[in-house]
Design a protein around this motif. Sequence first.
Motif, PDB file in Angstrom:
ATOM      1  N   LYS A 145      -8.072   5.081  -1.681  1.00  0.00           N
ATOM      2  CA  LYS A 145      -8.971   4.211  -2.367  1.00  0.00           C
ATOM      3  C   LYS A 145      -8.624   3.189  -3.512  1.00  0.00           C
ATOM      4  O   LYS A 145      -9.065   1.822  -3.852  1.00  0.00           O
ATOM      5  CB  LYS A 145     -10.111   5.082  -2.756  1.00  0.00           C
ATOM      6  CG  LYS A 145     -10.960   5.961  -1.653  1.00  0.00           C
ATOM      7  CD  LYS A 145     -11.567   6.858  -1.508  1.00  0.00           C
ATOM      8  CE  LYS A 145     -12.653   7.273  -0.165  1.00  0.00           C
ATOM      9  NZ  LYS A 145     -13.491   8.150  -1.203  1.00  0.00           N
ATOM     10  N   THR A 146      -8.072   4.175  -4.523  1.00  0.00           N
ATOM     11  CA  THR A 146      -7.077   3.436  -6.059  1.00  0.00           C
ATOM     12  C   THR A 146      -6.047   2.519  -5.022  1.00  0.00           C
ATOM     13  O   THR A 146      -6.707   1.224  -5.765  1.00  0.00           O
ATOM     14  CB  THR A 146      -6.530   4.181  -6.636  1.00  0.00           C
ATOM     15  OG1 THR A 146      -7.616   5.250  -6.814  1.00  0.00           O
ATOM     16  CG2 THR A 146      -6.115   3.799  -7.630  1.00  0.00           C
ATOM     17  N   ALA A 147      -5.080   2.985  -4.335  1.00  0.00           N
ATOM     18  CA  ALA A 147      -4.562   1.399  -4.236  1.00  0.00           C
ATOM     19  C   ALA A 147      -5.185   0.437  -3.735  1.00  0.00           C
ATOM     20  O   ALA A 147      -4.950  -1.013  -3.397  1.00  0.00           O
ATOM     21  CB  ALA A 147      -3.651   2.362  -3.340  1.00  0.00           C
ATOM     22  N   ILE A 198      -5.778  -2.519 -15.486  1.00  0.00           N
ATOM     23  CA  ILE A 198      -6.352  -1.507 -13.956  1.00  0.00           C
ATOM     24  C   ILE A 198      -6.957  -0.359 -14.689  1.00  0.00           C
ATOM     25  O   ILE A 198      -6.797  -0.046 -15.299  1.00  0.00           O
ATOM     26  CB  ILE A 198      -4.776  -0.982 -13.732  1.00  0.00           C
ATOM     27  CG1 ILE A 198      -3.968  -0.169 -14.279  1.00  0.00           C
ATOM     28  CG2 ILE A 198      -4.250  -2.006 -13.180  1.00  0.00           C
ATOM     29  CD1 ILE A 198      -2.860   0.247 -13.356  1.00  0.00           C
ATOM     30  N   VAL A 199      -7.799   0.140 -13.069  1.00  0.00           N
ATOM     31  CA  VAL A 199      -9.330   0.782 -13.866  1.00  0.00           C
ATOM     32  C   VAL A 199      -8.923   2.337 -12.552  1.00  0.00           C
ATOM     33  O   VAL A 199      -8.060   1.577 -11.222  1.00  0.00           O
ATOM     34  CB  VAL A 199     -10.793   0.733 -13.566  1.00  0.00           C
ATOM     35  CG1 VAL A 199     -11.269   1.235 -13.408  1.00  0.00           C
ATOM     36  CG2 VAL A 199     -10.343  -0.787 -14.951  1.00  0.00           C
ATOM     37  N   PRO A 200      -8.633   3.045 -13.041  1.00  0.00           N
ATOM     38  CA  PRO A 200      -8.428   3.910 -13.558  1.00  0.00           C
ATOM     39  C   PRO A 200      -7.467   3.757 -15.197  1.00  0.00           C
ATOM     40  O   PRO A 200      -6.352   3.324 -14.392  1.00  0.00           O
ATOM     41  CB  PRO A 200      -8.911   5.616 -13.096  1.00  0.00           C
ATOM     42  CG  PRO A 200      -8.633   5.234 -11.873  1.00  0.00           C
ATOM     43  CD  PRO A 200      -8.227   4.094 -11.562  1.00  0.00           C
ATOM     44  N   LYS A 258      -8.206  -0.630  -3.777  1.00  0.00           N
ATOM     45  CA  LYS A 258      -8.836  -1.264  -4.912  1.00  0.00           C
ATOM     46  C   LYS A 258      -8.288  -2.058  -5.571  1.00  0.00           C
ATOM     47  O   LYS A 258      -7.850  -3.411  -6.105  1.00  0.00           O
ATOM     48  CB  LYS A 258     -10.210  -0.273  -5.745  1.00  0.00           C
ATOM     49  CG  LYS A 258     -10.162  -0.817  -6.789  1.00  0.00           C
ATOM     50  CD  LYS A 258     -11.287  -0.018  -7.523  1.00  0.00           C
ATOM     51  CE  LYS A 258     -10.607   0.662  -8.461  1.00  0.00           C
ATOM     52  NZ  LYS A 258     -11.305   2.113  -9.054  1.00  0.00           N
ATOM     53  N   TRP A 259      -7.124  -1.722  -5.622  1.00  0.00           N
ATOM     54  CA  TRP A 259      -5.964  -2.222  -6.751  1.00  0.00           C
ATOM     55  C   TRP A 259      -5.607  -3.898  -5.785  1.00  0.00           C
ATOM     56  O   TRP A 259      -5.699  -4.722  -6.546  1.00  0.00           O
ATOM     57  CB  TRP A 259      -4.728  -1.710  -7.115  1.00  0.00           C
ATOM     58  CG  TRP A 259      -5.482  -0.806  -8.264  1.00  0.00           C
ATOM     59  CD1 TRP A 259      -6.698  -0.975  -8.960  1.00  0.00           C
ATOM     60  CD2 TRP A 259      -4.008   0.233  -8.737  1.00  0.00           C
ATOM     61  NE1 TRP A 259      -6.853   0.478  -9.711  1.00  0.00           N
ATOM     62  CE2 TRP A 259      -4.991   1.057 -10.106  1.00  0.00           C
ATOM     63  CE3 TRP A 259      -2.676   0.187  -8.571  1.00  0.00           C
ATOM     64  CZ2 TRP A 259      -4.192   1.297 -10.644  1.00  0.00           C
ATOM     65  CZ3 TRP A 259      -1.962   1.542  -8.301  1.00  0.00           C
ATOM     66  CH2 TRP A 259      -2.752   2.074 -10.245  1.00  0.00           C
ATOM     67  N   TYR A 277       1.036  -1.097   0.032  1.00  0.00           N
ATOM     68  CA  TYR A 277      -0.038  -0.044  -0.126  1.00  0.00           C
ATOM     69  C   TYR A 277       0.882   1.335  -0.386  1.00  0.00           C
ATOM     70  O   TYR A 277       0.629   1.845  -0.913  1.00  0.00           O
ATOM     71  CB  TYR A 277      -1.035  -0.030   0.993  1.00  0.00           C
ATOM     72  CG  TYR A 277      -1.813   1.063   1.845  1.00  0.00           C
ATOM     73  CD1 TYR A 277      -3.084   1.386   0.593  1.00  0.00           C
ATOM     74  CD2 TYR A 277      -1.189   1.763   2.070  1.00  0.00           C
ATOM     75  CE1 TYR A 277      -2.995   2.294   1.545  1.00  0.00           C
ATOM     76  CE2 TYR A 277      -2.017   3.225   3.287  1.00  0.00           C
ATOM     77  CZ  TYR A 277      -2.898   3.542   2.317  1.00  0.00           C
ATOM     78  OH  TYR A 277      -3.418   4.525   2.719  1.00  0.00           O
ATOM     79  N   VAL A 308      -1.848   8.805  -7.552  1.00  0.00           N
ATOM     80  CA  VAL A 308      -2.994   7.135  -6.852  1.00  0.00           C
ATOM     81  C   VAL A 308      -2.749   7.566  -4.703  1.00  0.00           C
ATOM     82  O   VAL A 308      -2.136   7.752  -4.840  1.00  0.00           O
ATOM     83  CB  VAL A 308      -1.922   5.819  -7.018  1.00  0.00           C
ATOM     84  CG1 VAL A 308      -2.600   4.645  -6.361  1.00  0.00           C
ATOM     85  CG2 VAL A 308      -1.529   5.700  -8.410  1.00  0.00           C
ATOM     86  N   PHE A 367      -3.910   5.175 -15.319  1.00  0.00           N
ATOM     87  CA  PHE A 367      -2.580   4.731 -14.842  1.00  0.00           C
ATOM     88  C   PHE A 367      -2.028   3.781 -15.241  1.00  0.00           C
ATOM     89  O   PHE A 367      -0.867   3.241 -14.624  1.00  0.00           O
ATOM     90  CB  PHE A 367      -3.351   4.653 -12.817  1.00  0.00           C
ATOM     91  CG  PHE A 367      -3.772   5.520 -11.549  1.00  0.00           C
ATOM     92  CD1 PHE A 367      -2.937   6.816 -12.002  1.00  0.00           C
ATOM     93  CD2 PHE A 367      -4.692   5.187 -12.225  1.00  0.00           C
ATOM     94  CE1 PHE A 367      -3.205   7.697 -11.434  1.00  0.00           C
ATOM     95  CE2 PHE A 367      -5.452   6.760 -11.364  1.00  0.00           C
ATOM     96  CZ  PHE A 367      -4.799   7.690 -10.254  1.00  0.00           C
TER      97      PHE A 367
END
Length: 294
Positions: free
Chosen positions: A201-203, A223-225, A205-206, A181, A198, A228
């Motif tokens: 929240k994005t980290a 990956i989304v979005p 989710k991934w 993370y 990033v 990136f």
Amino acid sequence: MSKWLLIDGFNLAYRCFHAVPELTRADGFPTNALHGWVKSLWKLEDQEKPDGTLVFFDLGGSQDRLVLLPEYKAQREEMPEALSKQIEPIKALTRAMGHVGVEIHGVESDDLLAAQAVALAKEGHDVLIVSSDKDFAQVVNERIKILLPPPSANPKLGWRFRDEAGVVEKFGVPPEQIADYLALVGDSSDNIPGISGVGPKTAVKWLQQYRDIEGVIANAAEIVPERFRDAVRDRADDLRRNLKLTTLNLSLPTIVAEKPKSNPEQLFVLLEGFEMKGSLNEARTRYGQPEFLF
């Protein structure tokens, strides 16, 4: 088994320095951090009643991490001179109070503390890490918890525990994913650059989807979005380097956890020498009892 307090020395020393108003000895020597330090250790002893306390201090930077990233922690300001003058007295007071000080040149105290915590937990001991440093979240388990100091902005909250559930609540990922993370989002306090844009929240989710840094890199095309995808692919080596920087080194040597004897007379001399009259009176009461005489 027993219960141990492992204290992040500089983390607590800085807090004491900023929490206690400016105080000096008659000759002008600063003593505010000393006052806060002694009272904090006594507070922790009274509250947690540990079988022993180990205090970890830095002696220079992490050579291994500096090789990976020369800019590691380069943005940090120099320690205030008034606090710097109080570090050796803090160590002396710590020893006199019967607590072990641990330090190795060129090795970060965070690594030393984490390695000791994990070793103690494997032996069946309970461990409380006293620090506000988020890096320690990665070693939290059923036997290791973090004891967070009261926040400066709201000291009435008092000392707070963070267990495995608390780590997930705070960061969105469990302890075993904390290093990944931090590698993704970066760590401004250590000058570690993450992937630009990033956020937490994005980290999260991934990592929920792909488990770890290698999983994220392997799935960069999906990956989304989408914006990136190129960044993750192009900075794969940086992310792997980041993970080495954010992962605590648990292979370091540890010490035998034996509670040393306090030295009341030496403590009295130190407190008197620093003109800490209130703490001296309390120390005479605390260490003057039969069970504290060695």
